[in-house]
Write an enzyme that holds these catalytic residues in place. Structure first.
Site, PDB file in Angstrom:
ATOM      1  CG  ASP A  38      -1.175   5.931  -3.389  1.00  0.00           C
ATOM      2  OD1 ASP A  38       0.033   5.700  -3.221  1.00  0.00           O
ATOM      3  OD2 ASP A  38      -2.012   5.057  -3.705  1.00  0.00           O
ATOM      4  NE  ARG A  68       1.279  -2.466  -4.789  1.00  0.00           N
ATOM      5  CZ  ARG A  68       2.237  -1.875  -5.441  1.00  0.00           C
ATOM      6  NH1 ARG A  68       2.681  -2.411  -6.590  1.00  0.00           N
ATOM      7  NH2 ARG A  68       2.792  -0.755  -5.037  1.00  0.00           N
ATOM      8  N   GLY A  69      -1.143  -0.232  -6.106  1.00  0.00           N
ATOM      9  CA  GLY A  69      -0.441   0.845  -6.795  1.00  0.00           C
ATOM     10  C   GLY A  69      -1.495   1.723  -7.462  1.00  0.00           C
ATOM     11  CB  ALA A  70      -2.203   5.364  -7.207  1.00  0.00           C
ATOM     12  CG  ASN A  94       4.155   7.348  -2.103  1.00  0.00           C
ATOM     13  OD1 ASN A  94       3.456   6.734  -2.916  1.00  0.00           O
ATOM     14  ND2 ASN A  94       5.401   6.992  -1.856  1.00  0.00           N
ATOM     15  CE  LYS A  95       1.958   1.552   0.822  1.00  0.00           C
ATOM     16  NZ  LYS A  95       0.610   1.215   1.367  1.00  0.00           N
ATOM     17  CD  GLN A 137       3.389  -2.510  -0.399  1.00  0.00           C
ATOM     18  OE1 GLN A 137       4.151  -2.558   0.564  1.00  0.00           O
ATOM     19  NE2 GLN A 137       2.168  -2.035  -0.288  1.00  0.00           N
ATOM     20  NE  ARG A 155      -5.667   0.190  -0.994  1.00  0.00           N
ATOM     21  CZ  ARG A 155      -4.356   0.003  -1.236  1.00  0.00           C
ATOM     22  NH1 ARG A 155      -3.976  -0.805  -2.195  1.00  0.00           N
ATOM     23  NH2 ARG A 155      -3.427   0.607  -0.510  1.00  0.00           N
TER      24      ARG A 155
END
Ligand code: MRU
Length: 339
Positions: free
Chosen positions: A238, A62-64, A248-249, A197, A99
């Site tokens: 992201d 995960r993570g862009a 973003n998150k 996270q 995603r």
């Protein structure tokens, strides 16, 4: 062929010092299962693109920027199958849809599609995407470190570290570079419900580097900002729209609003591949909605009364006016944005 479980402490060939959650090794894609950290360090080598798509969807990686690299490697695996081009395109679309908010995933898959059209070696191209992301993170670190004070506490959200990129990290890359430059920086990290996270990943990687880190519940961030204990907020992204709006998150926009209220600088760190010039503003950014069970349950146990629903958008959009600066590998950008 079946996936192969590898030993601990895997490192990308040629980069013995780099913790990377995704890299190419001996014709396989190696992933560190981020759902099992910090308790278990499980590395798996995959040679089936479908496994990589599942891993992206299910948050194993995960993570862009990291899912951008994973998506590129998935295309490299697919390219071996000799599929008709219509089927290959369908499968590439499925990678991007796994995603939908992360710009880096779409950018990487489109770049791989072009590479195939131009008959460039897909493995070499995917490895180039990985290398460029690592280099971009180091550049972001160097540019961003100059923005931090000689001493102070940085507040961050989610994980925008080595685990979310090819290595080194974006927001945490800035922290790493500042510490390497002799600044006395400590980190306060939101736990980041529901996947934690911050609590599980940001802590895990900073502790390995000996960078002081403490965790707060998401709801405590404004409290610490209000007390003058935070020198700056630094987060990842992201997708960044042309006007500087930042996806973003989930929770990031609240953090930005609180930082603005209490006069704390709010920095966003991301490679240029996160900037989506085709998106005019944040309203056009697709927001991924995940299973509501992620919110309704904690460690597999339902915490809501029967009959009560939940909602689970996993990203939000911070308007550009709440962002002090966006640090990319090409510069420190402020409004009006001309990325
Ligand atoms: O759902 P995740 O864990 O993929 O979300 C990650 C984030 O929101 C990060 O902040 C973002 O991808 C930037 S990572 C350098």
């Amino acid at each position: 062929m079946a996936a192969v479980r590898l030993g601990p402490r895997q490192r990308p060939p040629g980069h013995p010092d780099v913790l990377s959650p995704v890299f190419w090794l001996h014709d396989r894609v190696v992933l560190l299962d981020q759902r099992r950290l910090p308790h278990e360090e499980v590395w798996t080598g995959y040679d089936d693109a479908d496994d990589i798509v599942r891993a992206i969807r299910e948050m194993e990686v995960r993570g862009a920027p990291a899912i951008g690299c994973a998506g590129a490697f998935a295309v490299a695996l697919m390219a071996r199958l000799g599929l008709p081009s219509v089927e290959l395109r369908r499968r590439m679309r499925a990678i991007v849809e796994a995603r939908p908010t992360a710009a880096n995933l779409a950018v990487a898959v489109h770049r791989m599609a072009n590479a195939l059209t131009m008959e460039r070696d897909p493995v070499v191209e995917a490895q180039l995407i990985w290398k460029e992301d690592l280099a971009a993170c180091r550049e972001i670190g160097n540019r961003g470190a100059a923005l931090l004070p000689a001493e102070g506490t940085i507040l961050t959200h989610c994980n925008a570290g080595g685990l979310a990129t090819a290595g080194y990290g974006t927001a945490l890359g800035i922290v790493r570079a500042a510490v390497a430059a002799g600044k006395r920086i400590s980190v306060l990290c939101d736990e980041t419900r529901p996947w934690l996270q911050g609590a599980r990943l940001t802590t895990w990687e900073l502790a390995q580097d000996g960078i002081p880190v403490e965790v707060i519940i998401d709801g405590a961030a404004a409290h610490f900002l209000s007390r003058g204990e935070i020198a700056a907020v630094v987060v990842g992204a992201d997708r960044i729209a042309r006007n500087g709006d930042v996806a973003n998150k989930i929770g990031t926009v609240g953090l930005a609003a609180a930082a603005s209220t209490f006069g704390v600088p709010f920095y966003v760190a991301a490679p240029q591949t996160t900037v989506d010039r085709s998106t005019e503003n944040g309203a056009e950014i697709p927001i991924e909605l995940r299973d509501v069970e992620e919110v309704a349950s904690i460690e597999g146990r339902r915490v809501l009364p029967d009959g009560v629903g939940a909602r689970n958008p996993v990203f939000d959009v911070t308007p550009a006016r709440l962002v002090t600066a966006v640090v990319t590998d090409t510069g420190v950008w402020t409004a009006p944005y001309a990325f």
